[in-house]
Design an enzyme around this catalytic site. Structure first.
Site, PDB file in Angstrom:
ATOM      1  N   ASP A  83       3.771  67.918 -20.709  1.00 21.04           N
ATOM      2  CA  ASP A  83       4.389  69.252 -20.639  1.00 21.04           C
ATOM      3  C   ASP A  83       4.214  69.800 -19.222  1.00 21.04           C
ATOM      4  O   ASP A  83       4.118  69.037 -18.248  1.00 21.04           O
ATOM      5  CB  ASP A  83       3.809  70.167 -21.730  1.00 21.04           C
ATOM      6  N   ASP A  84       4.177  71.110 -19.082  1.00 23.24           N
ATOM      7  CA  ASP A  84       4.159  71.751 -17.764  1.00 23.24           C
ATOM      8  C   ASP A  84       2.907  71.354 -16.969  1.00 23.24           C
ATOM      9  O   ASP A  84       1.916  70.888 -17.531  1.00 23.24           O
ATOM     10  CB  ASP A  84       4.210  73.276 -17.952  1.00 23.24           C
ATOM     11  N   ASP A 162      12.714  73.570 -20.179  1.00 29.49           N
ATOM     12  CA  ASP A 162      12.332  74.955 -20.441  1.00 29.49           C
ATOM     13  C   ASP A 162      13.263  75.899 -19.683  1.00 29.49           C
ATOM     14  O   ASP A 162      14.160  75.440 -18.976  1.00 29.49           O
ATOM     15  CB  ASP A 162      10.861  75.142 -20.025  1.00 29.49           C
ATOM     16  N   SER A 194      15.243  74.332 -24.437  1.00 26.34           N
ATOM     17  CA  SER A 194      14.584  75.591 -24.822  1.00 26.34           C
ATOM     18  C   SER A 194      15.546  76.771 -24.760  1.00 26.34           C
ATOM     19  O   SER A 194      15.150  77.909 -25.034  1.00 26.34           O
ATOM     20  CB  SER A 194      13.383  75.857 -23.910  1.00 26.34           C
ATOM     21  N   ARG A 219      14.448  74.323 -29.022  1.00 35.10           N
ATOM     22  CA  ARG A 219      13.462  75.314 -29.423  1.00 35.10           C
ATOM     23  C   ARG A 219      14.180  76.632 -29.647  1.00 35.10           C
ATOM     24  O   ARG A 219      14.736  77.192 -28.725  1.00 35.10           O
ATOM     25  CB  ARG A 219      12.400  75.433 -28.323  1.00 35.10           C
ATOM     26  N   ASP A 223       6.547  79.971 -28.768  1.00 34.40           N
ATOM     27  CA  ASP A 223       5.580  78.863 -28.782  1.00 34.40           C
ATOM     28  C   ASP A 223       4.603  78.987 -29.950  1.00 34.40           C
ATOM     29  O   ASP A 223       4.135  80.075 -30.270  1.00 34.40           O
ATOM     30  CB  ASP A 223       4.741  78.884 -27.498  1.00 34.40           C
TER      31      ASP A 223
END
Ligand SMILES: *[C@@H]1O[C@H](CO)[C@@H](O)[C@H](O)[C@H]1NC(C)=O
Ligand SMILES: *[C@@H]1O[C@H](CO)[C@@H](O)[C@H](O)[C@H]1NC(C)=O
Ligand SMILES: *[C@@H]1O[C@H](CO)[C@@H](O)[C@H](O)[C@H]1NC(C)=O
Ligand SMILES: *[C@@H]1O[C@H](CO)[C@@H](O)[C@H](O)[C@H]1NC(C)=O
Ligand SMILES: *[C@@H]1O[C@H](CO)[C@@H](O)[C@H](O)[C@H]1NC(C)=O
Length: 439
Positions: A83-84, A162, A194, A219, A223
């Site tokens: 992820d990030d 994202d 996202s 998404r 979160d």
């Protein structure tokens, strides 16, 4: 027979709607770093502890080892997703993203081959915007082509894209553009958008027809956190909006209520079974975010439940629905499955004690016949039930009872549930009778 024909036509209809990269015909499964590991804590550790500067890369290798060696891969958990916070703060001299050399000293391509060697797939994270949510370089419109090519060159298998640090206009251009750019690389790369989460998740801002054409999963909502409150509020949002969301899903295009937090700190065993059951009913992607090196055997048993996974991965790919929301706090969920089978989940929002819920399959709109019932988490065959038989299930507070229901053997019915009409978008306008009712 007429029904079978209708299904074939529908299958074609769905195929033309889904993103045409051949991927994720059933909801993707694997492991994703974010909920459990984030980046800040890890990053601080790394700075404080120079002997541990490989931490981040090692984490992903460790998870790949666990997936490959502890029986996860064979069950379908094949993605290992970063992820990030993986990137260096600066692009390289050719304007390409590069991994932080301290966190990924051997580089992403090396990690990809480590993961591929174990029969697994690698996912990475990007952001449609100037910066990622964590403040690392994002992918503004003029970098979409080069970033898609970089991920393909690294042999990445999935991208979570994202949407921090961009506005609605840029997102409207950027999400379809990244879909095209990934396709143009020639490498099949699963595409998680996202975008709808940044548009509030609902029409008219979100166009689910378009999303299904450009993304494999998306998404819709905020979160997930490691708490029962978080799991419950997410499930509520998805089922409260099921009339919009349910028809959007199908093979190659899935609503994503976010990661499984089973195996972390916030859920009891009953709540863990509830998350697994509701995510399977929702045809949700099953990305665990936990530490597979230290996971408890209780959590592992839930996540490795073969029948629950089978329900999640049903090839027909029809998302399930909430049938009933009782005043008593009991809710009943249903998902139609291939071979005229189905799944039911009885869920309790109660906080007092196990609740004895009485119903019959007939009351749940199953048509006349005898049905074989398998209790998914008790892992045993139950009695055969006639549609008219009254049964009682005992449901623990914040827990579930999940049933896999085989089609009646002695019957050649066209379908076994009145909601069997509800097979996807083409039938949706007839499905008003399936909205939740308060008995
Ligand atoms: C790209 O799109 C075309 C047309 O939709 C499709 O046939 C092809 O398989 C796609 N390729 C990849 C790598 O996604
Ligand atoms: C540094 O790493 C070592 C070895 O894993 C560990 O025992 C120690 O607690 C770490 N120190 C800090 C400050 O994180
Ligand atoms: C969105 O951002 C772009 C680029 O920064 C800017 O040109 C545009 O005016 C912005 N649009 C809106 C609606 O804010
Ligand atoms: C939604 O997207 C589809 C497919 O791209 C398009 O045909 C349709 O016009 C869009 N609907 C709206 C309301 O914009
Ligand atoms: C059963 O079907 C009827 C008629 O379509 C509908 O009114 C009712 O709400 C359904 N009940 C359940 C539990 O889905």
């Amino acid at each position: 027979m007429r029904f079978a024909v209708a299904l074939c036509v529908l299958a074609l209809f769905v195929a033309t709607l889904a993103l045409d990269n051949g991927l994720m015909r059933t909801p993707p499964m694997g492991w994703l770093a974010w909920e459990r590991f984030r980046c800040d804590i890890d990053y601080k550790n790394m700075i404080l502890n120079s002997s541990h500067s490989w931490e981040c890369e090692v984490l992903f290798r460790d998870m790949a080892d666990r997936l490959a060696e502890d029986g996860w891969r064979e069950l379908g958990y094949v993605y290992v997703n970063i992820d990030d916070c993986w990137a260096s703060k600066d692009r390289d001299s050719n304007g390409r993203l590069q991994a932080d050399p301290k966190r990924f000293p051997s580089g992403i391509p090396n990690l990809a081959s480590y993961i591929h060697d174990r029969g697994l797939k690698l996912g990475i994270y990007g952001d449609m915007g100037t910066l990622t949510c964590g403040g690392y370089p994002g992918t503004p419109l003029d970098k979409i082509t080069i970033d898609a090519q970089t991920f393909a060159d690294w042999k990445v298998d999935m991208l979570k894209f994202d949407g921090c640090y961009s506005n609605a206009t840029e997102q409207e251009q950027g999400y379809p553009a990244m879909s095209k750019a990934l396709n143009a690389t020639g490498r099949p790369i699963g595409y998680s958008c996202s975008w709808p989460a940044y548009q509030g998740g609902l029409p008219p801002k979100v166009n689910y027809t378009q999303l299904g054409e450009i993304c494999n999963l998306w998404r819709n909502y905020g979160d997930i956190e490691d708490s029962w409150n978080s799991v419950l509020s997410i499930a509520d949002w998805f089922f409260n909006n099921q009339d919009v969301l349910q028809p959007a899903a199908g093979p190659g295009r899935w609503n994503d209520p976010d990661m499984l937090v089973v195996g972390d700190f916030g859920l009891s065993m009953d709540q863990s079974r509830s998350q697994m059951a509701l995510w399977a009913i929702m045809a949700a992607p099953l990305f665990m975010s936990n530490d597979l090196r230290t996971i408890s055997s209780g959590a592992r048993t839930i996540l490795q439940n073969k029948v629950a996974i089978g329900i999640s991965q049903d090839p027909m790919g029809v998302q399930g629905r909430r049938l009933i929301k009782e005043k008593s706090g009991i809710e009943v969920f249903w998902r139609p499955l291939s071979d005229k089978a189905s799944a039911l989940v009885f869920f309790s929002r109660r906080t007092d004690m196990p609740y004895r819920y009485q119903a019959s399959l007939g009351q749940l709109n199953y048509t006349t016949g005898s049905y074989k019932i398998y209790d998914v988490f008790a892992e045993r065959e139950m009695a055969t039930l006639k549609d008219s038989t009254h049964f009682v299930v005992s449901i623990n507070p914040s827990g579930v009872v999940m049933w896999y229901i085989s089609a009646p053997a002695d019957q050649d019915q066209e379908n076994t549930h009145i909601g069997g009409k509800l097979r996807g978008p083409a039938f949706h306008r007839h499905a008003n009778g399936i909205s939740p009712i308060v008995l």
